[in-house]
Write an enzyme that holds these catalytic residues in place. Sequence first.
Site, PDB file in Angstrom:
ATOM      1  N   ARG B  56       0.802  -1.224   0.000  1.00 15.90           N
ATOM      2  CA  ARG B  56       0.000   0.000   0.000  1.00 15.90           C
ATOM      3  C   ARG B  56       0.835   1.273   0.000  1.00 15.90           C
ATOM      4  NH1 ARG B  56      -3.858  -2.762   1.393  1.00 15.90           N
ATOM      5  NH2 ARG B  56      -2.324  -3.870   2.620  1.00 15.90           N
ATOM      6  N   THR B  57       1.723   1.367   0.971  1.00 12.39           N
ATOM      7  CA  THR B  57       2.454   2.625   1.126  1.00 12.39           C
ATOM      8  C   THR B  57       3.312   2.896  -0.108  1.00 12.39           C
ATOM      9  OG1 THR B  57       2.493   2.226   3.498  1.00 12.39           O
ATOM     10  CG2 THR B  57       3.985   3.904   2.669  1.00 12.39           C
ATOM     11  N   LYS B  85      25.210  -7.102   0.575  1.00 11.74           N
ATOM     12  CA  LYS B  85      26.675  -7.241   0.547  1.00 11.74           C
ATOM     13  C   LYS B  85      27.317  -6.586   1.764  1.00 11.74           C
ATOM     14  CE  LYS B  85      26.514  -6.731  -4.474  1.00 11.74           C
ATOM     15  NZ  LYS B  85      26.698  -5.718  -5.510  1.00 11.74           N
ATOM     16  N   ARG B 106      11.349   3.052   3.808  1.00 13.63           N
ATOM     17  CA  ARG B 106      10.690   2.161   4.781  1.00 13.63           C
ATOM     18  C   ARG B 106      11.784   1.219   5.259  1.00 13.63           C
ATOM     19  NH1 ARG B 106       5.793  -1.066   5.536  1.00 13.63           N
ATOM     20  NH2 ARG B 106       4.808   0.985   5.415  1.00 13.63           N
ATOM     21  N   HIS B 134       5.124   6.430  11.509  1.00 10.08           N
ATOM     22  CA  HIS B 134       4.637   6.325  10.142  1.00 10.08           C
ATOM     23  C   HIS B 134       3.881   7.629   9.869  1.00 10.08           C
ATOM     24  CE1 HIS B 134       3.571   4.706   6.422  1.00 10.08           C
ATOM     25  NE2 HIS B 134       2.888   3.643   6.769  1.00 10.08           N
TER      26      HIS B 134
END
Lengths: 151, 306
Positions: B56-57, B85, B106, B134
Amino acid sequence: MAELKVTAIREGTVIDHIPAGKGLKVIEILRLNRPNGGVLLLASNVHSGKLGRKDIVKIEGKFLSEEEVNKIALIAPTATVNIVRDYMVAEKFKVGIPDEITGILRCANPNCVSNHEYTVSKFYVVSREPLKVRCHYCERTMEEEEILGNL
Amino acid sequence: MDWKGRDVISVRDFSKEDIEFVLKVAERLEDELKNGPLDYAKGKILATLFFEPSTRTRLSFESAMHRLGGSVIGFSSASSTSVKKGESLADTIKTVEQYSDVIVIRHLMEGAARLAAEVAEIPVINAGDGSNQHPTQTLLDLYTIKRAFGRIDGLTIGLLGDLKYGRTVHSLAEALAFYDVELYLISPELLRMPKHIVEELREKIRIHETTDLEGTIPELDVLYVTRIQRERFPDEQEYLKVKGSYQVNCAVLKRAKESLRIMHPLPRVDEIHPEVDRTEHALYFRQVFSGVPVRMALLGLTLGVL
């Protein structure tokens, strides 16, 4: 006259009234044990009228600023600082907790980015009594017990 | 109010005026969108760095950037990047900023967005950092409430479910504290709102902590439901104790005000029965839509094109 057990210093800083047993931590936090520092004297478990027992740290040839010394306020809130010039106390102040605590405290949150990536830790003091600080990164609040455990 | 180059990391960084301003710009953009796509961000590139999966975000940010006329690069899983890595987050950010004009991040670690913002010269927007913040979800939640009720002040709002690990409710509660609202924190004992947030809220607004959904529902104008997030529990046994604690269904809603609106940041599992979708109470899909104008506003403002 407990102070006479360690040499008086001509010039430098004396941190007095440190709670007994915290002297080494004070030295560590203020990074006084670096090889290029001045002569360092620690008196531990000295009799104190105010505290019962106390530690004293003397740093010869080095004048610590109030800001520098305030870093120890988290573990030694009772400490007093004397700036000595020519064997005389030229300035004296009590330590105080600064508004921001940088570089000396680790965040107690294991998932905080500051515990995984290179950062200089930073905390904001939310409350002094009781002591509460908030992590600049993860925003979690730490209370006294956690603070002492993460110094 | 200069938004150009500003980072969007935490609700704590906002004033009430900031929030109101973003909501106003979002509303303007929503109206403008009715006449077709916009070109405010033409030639600008958004980098979406999703170290943790999110549908969604991420899609909402991508849609917002496209609707502003800009373009998008990025990744949706850390496993396909140099992080695997052993590259540091700071180095990833310093690299990506050479390719883009704004970064959305995120990350599974709390504080990661703050660190990214310190490293980057270009604006960074937090799309969720662990169980911390958020902020863009919070802004779209506020926007949804405002569009539905015409106001936020004076409402009685219930936050239900995982109040311990749920970052959306942490941010939302902090933002609601700017308004004249009454807040009910409804959760199992094990999933209560963290103490330090409750203490802060108590200084600003009237709050009640309870485990009783059915007894509380008649009081509410908004019920904000959250999923009990299995993935955030350090201990599976703890999750099993609280799994399925609440379900909002038509039987529960019989006691609710007709005007009650139900919100959910989605995805849901079983905490809202699908039968609720057909009622006037359901606001959660409208809430999803709100993500686009709000994120358009944030992207446009931080890019300095609005």
